[in-house]
Design an enzyme around this catalytic site. Structure first.
Site, mmCIF file in Angstrom:
data_model
loop_
_atom_site.group_PDB
_atom_site.id
_atom_site.type_symbol
_atom_site.label_atom_id
_atom_site.label_comp_id
_atom_site.label_asym_id
_atom_site.label_seq_id
_atom_site.Cartn_x
_atom_site.Cartn_y
_atom_site.Cartn_z
ATOM 1 N N CYS A 134 -24.447 -19.947 15.233
ATOM 2 C CA CYS A 134 -23.486 -20.990 14.841
ATOM 3 C C CYS A 134 -23.144 -21.866 16.043
ATOM 4 O O CYS A 134 -22.839 -21.363 17.125
ATOM 5 C CB CYS A 134 -22.231 -20.357 14.270
ATOM 6 S SG CYS A 134 -22.503 -19.688 12.614
ATOM 7 N N GLU A 171 -19.037 -23.213 19.807
ATOM 8 C CA GLU A 171 -19.221 -21.789 20.095
ATOM 9 C C GLU A 171 -20.350 -21.631 21.123
ATOM 10 O O GLU A 171 -20.298 -20.776 21.993
ATOM 11 C CB GLU A 171 -19.567 -21.027 18.817
ATOM 12 C CG GLU A 171 -19.814 -19.552 19.095
ATOM 13 C CD GLU A 171 -20.082 -18.715 17.850
ATOM 14 O OE1 GLU A 171 -19.297 -18.797 16.895
ATOM 15 O OE2 GLU A 171 -21.076 -17.976 17.851
ATOM 16 N N ARG A 205 -14.115 -14.247 18.469
ATOM 17 C CA ARG A 205 -15.074 -14.850 19.413
ATOM 18 C C ARG A 205 -14.448 -15.060 20.799
ATOM 19 O O ARG A 205 -14.759 -16.008 21.498
ATOM 20 C CB ARG A 205 -15.619 -16.186 18.900
ATOM 21 C CG ARG A 205 -16.411 -16.112 17.623
ATOM 22 C CD ARG A 205 -17.691 -15.296 17.797
ATOM 23 N NE ARG A 205 -18.511 -15.348 16.612
ATOM 24 C CZ ARG A 205 -18.367 -14.543 15.555
ATOM 25 N NH1 ARG A 205 -17.437 -13.603 15.556
ATOM 26 N NH2 ARG A 205 -19.161 -14.653 14.513
HETATM 27 N N1 EPU Z 1 -20.854 -22.077 3.386
HETATM 28 C C1 EPU Z 1 -21.209 -23.244 2.778
HETATM 29 N N2 EPU Z 1 -22.174 -24.011 3.357
HETATM 30 C C2 EPU Z 1 -22.776 -23.665 4.519
HETATM 31 C C3 EPU Z 1 -22.408 -22.465 5.158
HETATM 32 C C4 EPU Z 1 -21.431 -21.681 4.568
HETATM 33 O O1 EPU Z 1 -20.663 -23.603 1.740
HETATM 34 O O2 EPU Z 1 -23.645 -24.427 4.996
HETATM 35 C C5 EPU Z 1 -19.845 -21.218 2.737
HETATM 36 C C6 EPU Z 1 -20.488 -19.921 2.219
HETATM 37 O O3 EPU Z 1 -21.066 -20.092 0.969
HETATM 38 C C7 EPU Z 1 -19.305 -18.980 2.221
HETATM 39 C C8 EPU Z 1 -18.447 -19.459 3.389
HETATM 40 O O4 EPU Z 1 -18.850 -20.806 3.663
HETATM 41 O O5 EPU Z 1 -18.583 -19.115 1.045
HETATM 42 C C9 EPU Z 1 -18.586 -18.567 4.623
HETATM 43 O O6 EPU Z 1 -19.954 -18.565 5.040
HETATM 44 P P1 EPU Z 1 -20.581 -17.349 5.901
HETATM 45 O O7 EPU Z 1 -20.393 -16.067 5.178
HETATM 46 O O8 EPU Z 1 -21.942 -17.746 6.314
HETATM 47 O O9 EPU Z 1 -19.612 -17.234 7.124
HETATM 48 P P2 EPU Z 1 -19.305 -18.266 8.290
HETATM 49 O O10 EPU Z 1 -17.818 -18.242 8.479
HETATM 50 O O11 EPU Z 1 -19.946 -19.588 8.045
HETATM 51 C C10 EPU Z 1 -19.358 -16.479 10.174
HETATM 52 C C11 EPU Z 1 -19.851 -16.431 11.581
HETATM 53 C C12 EPU Z 1 -21.313 -16.003 11.638
HETATM 54 C C13 EPU Z 1 -21.459 -14.649 10.955
HETATM 55 C C14 EPU Z 1 -20.985 -14.803 9.499
HETATM 56 C C15 EPU Z 1 -21.040 -13.500 8.727
HETATM 57 C C16 EPU Z 1 -18.736 -18.039 12.989
HETATM 58 C C17 EPU Z 1 -18.754 -19.397 13.584
HETATM 59 N N3 EPU Z 1 -19.747 -17.745 12.192
HETATM 60 O O12 EPU Z 1 -20.009 -17.565 9.538
HETATM 61 O O13 EPU Z 1 -21.626 -15.833 13.012
HETATM 62 O O14 EPU Z 1 -22.807 -14.233 10.976
HETATM 63 O O15 EPU Z 1 -19.597 -15.236 9.498
HETATM 64 O O16 EPU Z 1 -20.046 -12.633 9.167
HETATM 65 O O17 EPU Z 1 -17.823 -17.259 13.257
HETATM 66 C C18 EPU Z 1 -22.422 -16.888 15.006
HETATM 67 O O18 EPU Z 1 -21.332 -16.591 15.502
HETATM 68 O O19 EPU Z 1 -23.340 -17.463 15.662
HETATM 69 C C19 EPU Z 1 -22.645 -16.586 13.590
HETATM 70 C C20 EPU Z 1 -23.736 -16.964 12.948
#
Ligand code: EPU
Length: 302
Positions: free
Chosen positions: A226, A297, A174
């Site tokens: 996010c 972010e 990011r």
């Molecule tokens: N999780 C939870 N509870 C929640 C959300 C997530 O337990 O409310 C757990 C999920 O079950 C999973 C882990 O956390 O085991 C990771 O979740 P996810 O795959 O949604 O990935 P993230 O790290 O939360 C990032 C990016 C997203 C992107 C996704 C998919 C950031 C801040 N977020 O989310 O990007 O779409 O990976 O690659 O880097 C954005 O930047 O606006 C964004 C949405």
């Protein structure tokens, strides 16, 4: 104020409210808006901006902005290039495609699929503009936009109009070095290097990404994606927020999603101050529960 063809200057009320131009549906009117649509006239831009004596912020698709209501003491810069994605050449096995920074990412991805080109399919479902995606190195499911950048065309008062290769920048999660550029600048266009693949296969990859997103993210609800960055490559801010009990937490019309705790939803009539209140509550709770300090972010316009 000076009039230059190719650059429109909109004062206050003539500019469309940010509530209608941001995906969080929040925000008032920039005091001045400067819209650049003819890059050949861009040398006039610094003079125009200097006369406003306002801080400059660049407005792309408005998908990562949390903006305050009322008249905002800033000059919003927008680009309208009309530069649709076009093949500009090849480099060995790779095909080079150039497009304007104002083109929406889904438009670029759909065109690449039509051309049978892959490399950015993992970005399917991200609602931003190409310029915004480059600025913050948008990514998902292991794809990051900078991994495919061949060059970026930028304008700034100090650099002028330049086309720079990715070696000129550092980038990471990011982050692109453009974020650290001193003073204001505009990303005007970018060229990407992509691999040939069948249209069917590229479209399938995109569909799979969107399905994955639909399962875990509140797509289609008013949010800016996010709110917080992940504090570490392996630690999801969403999971930390979830574990700290933030899912469904409200302040006025703003609420942390029940689907993914890092998405703040405007449930209707949400206000900037509601969003700030929720952000502070979330930070305090996550710090208390896990010891992690969360950084924003989303970009705050106030
Ligand atoms: N999780 C939870 N509870 C929640 C959300 C997530 O337990 O409310 C757990 C999920 O079950 C999973 C882990 O956390 O085991 C990771 O979740 P996810 O795959 O949604 O990935 P993230 O790290 O939360 C990032 C990016 C997203 C992107 C996704 C998919 C950031 C801040 N977020 O989310 O990007 O779409 O990976 O690659 O880097 C954005 O930047 O606006 C964004 C949405």
């Amino acid at each position: 104020m000076q009039v230059v063809s190719g650059i429109d200057i909109l004062q206050g009320q003539k500019s469309i409210p940010l509530a209608e131009r941001t995906t969080m549906l929040l925000g008032g009117i920039p005091e001045v808006e400067v819209r650049v649509w003819d890059f050949a006239k861009i040398d006039a831009l610094p003079g125009i901006i200097e006369k406003t004596a306002l801080p400059v912020k660049v407005l792309g698709a408005g998908s990562n902005i949390l903006a305050k209501e009322g008249v905002l003491p800033l000059c919003a810069l927008t680009v309208e290039s009309g530069l649709k994605p076009e093949v500009t050449g090849t480099d060995g096995e790779l095909t080079l495609v150039r497009c304007g920074a104002d083109i929406m990412l889904p438009v670029l991805l759909s065109r690449l699929a039509g051309l049978g080109l892959s490399g950015l399919s993992g970005l399917a479902g991200i609602p931003g503009s190409v310029g915004g995606a480059i600025l913050m190195n948008a990514g998902s499911f292991g794809t990051e936009i900078w991994n495919r950048v061949r060059s970026v065309q930028v304008f700034s008062p100090s650099l002028g109009l330049v086309e720079l290769p990715p070696e000129r920048f550092s980038y990471g999660y990011r982050y692109s070095q453009l974020k650290d550029h001193e003073g204001w600048y505009l990303i005007l266009s970018a060229t990407f290097a992509l691999e040939k693949e069948s249209e069917e296969s590229v479209r399938k990859k995109m569909r799979d990404c969107i399905e994955l997103k639909k399962a875990g993210q509140p797509l289609g609800q008013p949010s800016a994606g996010c709110v917080f960055k992940n504090p570490d490559e392996k630690i999801s801010a969403g999971r930390l927020l979830d574990e700290a009990g933030m899912k469904g937490e409200r302040a006025g019309g703003m609420m942390f999603s029940e689907v993914h705790a890092n998405f703040m939803i405007n449930t209707g009539g949400g206000l900037f101050r509601d969003a700030l209140e929720l952000i502070e509550t979330a930070r305090a709770k996550v710090l208390g529960a896990s010891g992690w300090k969360l950084d924003l972010e989303v970009r705050v316009w106030s």
